[in-house]
Design a protein around this motif. Structure first.
Motif, PDB file in Angstrom:
ATOM      1  N   UNK A 107       0.836  -1.206   0.000  1.00  0.00           N
ATOM      2  CA  UNK A 107       0.000   0.000   0.000  1.00  0.00           C
ATOM      3  C   UNK A 107       0.868   1.253   0.000  1.00  0.00           C
ATOM      4  N   UNK A 108       1.954   1.244   0.786  1.00  0.00           N
ATOM      5  CA  UNK A 108       2.851   2.414   0.825  1.00  0.00           C
ATOM      6  C   UNK A 108       3.529   2.616  -0.531  1.00  0.00           C
ATOM      7  N   UNK A 109       3.939   1.534  -1.183  1.00  0.00           N
ATOM      8  CA  UNK A 109       4.542   1.663  -2.510  1.00  0.00           C
ATOM      9  C   UNK A 109       3.526   2.209  -3.512  1.00  0.00           C
ATOM     10  N   UNK A 110       2.315   1.682  -3.451  1.00  0.00           N
ATOM     11  CA  UNK A 110       1.290   2.117  -4.400  1.00  0.00           C
ATOM     12  C   UNK A 110       0.876   3.564  -4.180  1.00  0.00           C
ATOM     13  N   UNK A 111       0.900   4.010  -2.943  1.00  0.00           N
ATOM     14  CA  UNK A 111       0.511   5.393  -2.656  1.00  0.00           C
ATOM     15  C   UNK A 111       1.664   6.366  -2.866  1.00  0.00           C
ATOM     16  N   UNK A 112       2.861   5.843  -3.053  1.00  0.00           N
ATOM     17  CA  UNK A 112       4.022   6.703  -3.258  1.00  0.00           C
ATOM     18  C   UNK A 112       4.669   7.172  -1.977  1.00  0.00           C
ATOM     19  N   UNK A 113       4.227   6.689  -0.831  1.00  0.00           N
ATOM     20  CA  UNK A 113       4.827   7.109   0.436  1.00  0.00           C
ATOM     21  C   UNK A 113       6.045   6.286   0.799  1.00  0.00           C
TER      22      UNK A 113
ATOM     23  N   UNK B 258      14.607   0.641  -1.007  1.00  0.00           N
ATOM     24  CA  UNK B 258      15.938   1.086  -0.567  1.00  0.00           C
ATOM     25  C   UNK B 258      16.864   1.102  -1.771  1.00  0.00           C
ATOM     26  N   UNK B 259      17.715   2.106  -1.839  1.00  0.00           N
ATOM     27  CA  UNK B 259      18.690   2.197  -2.925  1.00  0.00           C
ATOM     28  C   UNK B 259      18.221   3.014  -4.115  1.00  0.00           C
ATOM     29  N   UNK B 260      16.955   3.407  -4.144  1.00  0.00           N
ATOM     30  CA  UNK B 260      16.478   4.221  -5.267  1.00  0.00           C
ATOM     31  C   UNK B 260      16.542   5.703  -4.962  1.00  0.00           C
ATOM     32  N   UNK B 261      16.980   6.063  -3.773  1.00  0.00           N
ATOM     33  CA  UNK B 261      17.166   7.471  -3.415  1.00  0.00           C
ATOM     34  C   UNK B 261      15.893   8.296  -3.525  1.00  0.00           C
ATOM     35  N   UNK B 262      14.783   7.735  -3.105  1.00  0.00           N
ATOM     36  CA  UNK B 262      13.541   8.502  -3.103  1.00  0.00           C
ATOM     37  C   UNK B 262      12.815   8.499  -4.433  1.00  0.00           C
ATOM     38  N   UNK B 263      13.364   7.800  -5.418  1.00  0.00           N
ATOM     39  CA  UNK B 263      12.702   7.723  -6.715  1.00  0.00           C
ATOM     40  C   UNK B 263      11.474   6.815  -6.615  1.00  0.00           C
ATOM     41  N   UNK B 264      10.324   7.199  -7.124  1.00  0.00           N
ATOM     42  CA  UNK B 264       9.162   6.327  -7.101  1.00  0.00           C
ATOM     43  C   UNK B 264       9.404   5.098  -7.954  1.00  0.00           C
ATOM     44  N   UNK B 265       8.699   4.013  -7.613  1.00  0.00           N
ATOM     45  CA  UNK B 265       8.851   2.752  -8.353  1.00  0.00           C
ATOM     46  C   UNK B 265       8.395   2.941  -9.787  1.00  0.00           C
ATOM     47  N   UNK B 266       7.284   3.569  -9.966  1.00  0.00           N
ATOM     48  CA  UNK B 266       6.787   3.882 -11.311  1.00  0.00           C
ATOM     49  C   UNK B 266       5.945   5.139 -11.201  1.00  0.00           C
ATOM     50  N   UNK B 267       5.795   5.816 -12.292  1.00  0.00           N
ATOM     51  CA  UNK B 267       4.990   7.026 -12.241  1.00  0.00           C
ATOM     52  C   UNK B 267       3.734   6.817 -13.076  1.00  0.00           C
ATOM     53  N   UNK B 268       2.668   7.350 -12.570  1.00  0.00           N
ATOM     54  CA  UNK B 268       1.364   7.146 -13.234  1.00  0.00           C
ATOM     55  C   UNK B 268       1.110   8.185 -14.286  1.00  0.00           C
TER      56      UNK B 268
END
Length: 127
Positions: free
Chosen positions: A107-113, A117-127
């Motif tokens: 849920x946190x990944x999907x909400x962007x919160x 680790x290791x992505x430096x705050x980059x979202x997993x994917x952008x909508x």
């Protein structure tokens, strides 16, 4: 009562009833024609067996539990069995907690919160 009657009374299929019997969970007498004959207590016993299966208990534990439901249960065995059932319950609670934690992380990944680790705050994917 015959197997079809027990099936109608409990909602369990005749196949399930034969399985319960093969696992030592249910017993029947045999008539001279080879048909199974179940006593009236079989209705309650089948309902109890189904409840325990729905609770996630395996046949082996159910088979051990059934004598403890008799009017005169065996001494000592039921106390040990209760401890085993509590262990199964505790394991289910542990699994529930793990599932809850995993769902919350997703849920946190999907909400962007949250970001991996290791992505430096980059979202997993952008909508």
């Amino acid at each position: 009562m015959r197997i079809g009657e027990l099936s109608s009374a409990t909602g369990a299929s005749t196949r399930s009833l034969r399985y319960y019997e093969s696992q030592g969970l249910l017993s029947s007498d045999r008539r001279s024609n080879g048909y199974r004959d179940y006593g009236e207590e079989a209705v309650r016993q089948v309902a109890f067996i189904q409840d325990l299966y729905r609770a996630g208990l395996p046949s082996q534990i159910i088979r051990d539990i059934l004598p403890c439901t008799a009017p005169t249960p065996p001494e000592g065995e039921c106390t040990q069995l209760l401890a085993r059932v509590q262990q199964v319950r505790d394991e289910l609670a542990r699994q529930e907690q793990q599932i809850t934690q995993r769902r919350e992380m997703l849920d946190r990944y999907l909400s962007g919160t949250a970001t991996p680790a290791g992505l430096g705050g980059q979202p997993v994917c952008s909508a």
